[in-house]
Design an enzyme around this catalytic site. Structure first.
Site, PDB file in Angstrom:
ATOM      1  N   ASN A  60      46.379 -22.951   5.129  1.00 23.83           N
ATOM      2  CA  ASN A  60      47.548 -22.863   4.257  1.00 23.83           C
ATOM      3  C   ASN A  60      48.752 -23.647   4.769  1.00 23.83           C
ATOM      4  O   ASN A  60      49.645 -23.976   4.000  1.00 23.83           O
ATOM      5  CB  ASN A  60      47.922 -21.383   4.091  1.00 23.83           C
ATOM      6  CG  ASN A  60      49.262 -21.184   3.424  1.00 23.83           C
ATOM      7  OD1 ASN A  60      49.403 -21.326   2.212  1.00 23.83           O
ATOM      8  ND2 ASN A  60      50.291 -20.867   4.217  1.00 23.83           N
ATOM      9  N   TYR A 106      52.625 -36.099  -0.246  1.00 23.85           N
ATOM     10  CA  TYR A 106      52.104 -34.752  -0.464  1.00 23.85           C
ATOM     11  C   TYR A 106      50.941 -34.763  -1.463  1.00 23.85           C
ATOM     12  O   TYR A 106      49.907 -34.124  -1.240  1.00 23.85           O
ATOM     13  CB  TYR A 106      53.236 -33.864  -0.962  1.00 23.85           C
ATOM     14  CG  TYR A 106      52.884 -32.437  -1.267  1.00 23.85           C
ATOM     15  CD1 TYR A 106      52.616 -31.527  -0.255  1.00 23.85           C
ATOM     16  CD2 TYR A 106      52.841 -31.986  -2.586  1.00 23.85           C
ATOM     17  CE1 TYR A 106      52.306 -30.208  -0.542  1.00 23.85           C
ATOM     18  CE2 TYR A 106      52.542 -30.668  -2.887  1.00 23.85           C
ATOM     19  CZ  TYR A 106      52.274 -29.780  -1.867  1.00 23.85           C
ATOM     20  OH  TYR A 106      51.968 -28.474  -2.153  1.00 23.85           O
ATOM     21  N   LYS A 134      47.137 -33.618  -0.638  1.00 25.25           N
ATOM     22  CA  LYS A 134      46.502 -32.509  -1.344  1.00 25.25           C
ATOM     23  C   LYS A 134      45.254 -32.948  -2.101  1.00 25.25           C
ATOM     24  O   LYS A 134      44.302 -32.174  -2.244  1.00 25.25           O
ATOM     25  CB  LYS A 134      47.512 -31.855  -2.294  1.00 25.25           C
ATOM     26  CG  LYS A 134      48.592 -31.056  -1.570  1.00 25.25           C
ATOM     27  CD  LYS A 134      48.007 -29.978  -0.671  1.00 25.25           C
ATOM     28  CE  LYS A 134      49.050 -29.014  -0.136  1.00 25.25           C
ATOM     29  NZ  LYS A 134      48.460 -28.018   0.793  1.00 25.25           N
TER      30      LYS A 134
END
Length: 292
Positions: free
Chosen positions: A99, A170, A174
């Site tokens: 996470n 980002y 991801k």
């Protein structure tokens, strides 16, 4: 008896936000939790103290079992010690929740190489290394004849699935996590390991400035994560789920659309004309987040 009673769970980036919610939810369902957090700010730079111990205190105050881990899981040493902590403290490891992450948002023309590298490091490498060390442990256990019912839940994002203006680093990271999830699920299934990913949408300190309209709380995402991390999710692997508030969606990813075949090679003009016809018959893509 909780759904994760007796399981040992690692949650990275568990000092705040989604990670904290996951750790508390696993503990509430009977899991013993390793709470990993470096205690850094939104940009990944060190903060004054780590909140991991505070989450451990919350779990213990509620009657659960937990231990803090403050290592950098984007290093081989830190990731190895994370898995070792679970085994040394609780005798086993059953579930890994990757996470940890942070943001350094810029439009592409203003995005520094250091900001690209830092985000790639914590998200992609910070998923890969704990997964590598956990997977090696589970493979060895399986080859030794022990039953393995292991689970990995990775954290992607709508930015990784659709793109997000101002978040090139980002979004790329991801998207990479989705690819890693699919490969890990295919490689590790024979050893009793299931690997899935979630794309959470919740109002946290990391999302409130970029996606201020999000209303869901981190705690709304955690029930799906806990179920995926439990033995009850048997047979579910290699999938991506979006979770926001009370909504759970199975993301279906890239599927072949309209196709044209011919014998021999296309000319550029023929390829272009054919492609335009195929696009006319295809579904429009969902818009990139933040696109006008």
């Amino acid at each position: 008896m909780g759904i994760c009673d007796g399981r040992v769970v690692i949650v990275t980036g568990a000092g705040r936000g989604l990670g904290r919610a996951h750790a508390l939810a696993f503990a509430a369902e009977g899991a013993k939790v390793v709470v990993n957090d470096l205690g850094v700010g939104l940009d990944g730079r060190p903060g004054p103290d780590s909140p991991a111990a505070q989450v451990v205190d919350e779990i213990r105050a509620a009657g659960g079992e937990a231990v803090a881990h403050g290592g950098d899981i984007a290093t081989g040493e830190g990731a190895a010690s994370l898995v070792e902590t679970a085994i040394d403290e609780f005798g086993r490891l059953d579930t890994l929740v990757n996470n940890a992450g942070f943001l350094r948002d810029r439009m592409l023309v203003n995005l520094d190489e250091d900001d690209w590298d830092a985000v790639m490091r914590v998200h992609v490498k910070g998923h890969f290394l704990p997964l590598k060390h956990a997977a090696a442990h589970w493979r060895a256990a399986s080859k030794a004849g022990r039953e393995v019912t292991a689970r990995v839940i990775n954290t992607t994002s709508g930015a990784g699935l659709l793109g997000s203006v101002g978040q090139g680093n980002y979004a790329a990271a991801k998207a990479g996590i989705v690819g890693l999830t699919l490969v890990a699920a295919a490689e590790m299934g024979r050893y009793g390991v299931q690997v899935n990913a979630i794309a959470p949408a919740a109002r946290t300190r990391m999302t409130e400035e970029v996606f201020g309209g999000l209303e869901g709380a981190p705690e709304d995402v955690s029930p799906l994560v806990v179920w995926l991390g439990s033995a009850a999710s048997a047979g579910v692997t290699g999938r991506v789920f979006e979770a926001e508030g009370g909504r759970i969606t199975v993301m279906e990813g890239w599927q072949p659309g309209p196709t044209a075949n011919r014998d021999g090679r296309w000319t550029p003009a023929e390829a272009g004309d054919t492609t335009l016809k195929l696009l006319a018959d295809s579904r429009d893509p969902r818009p990139v987040y933040g696109a006008s």
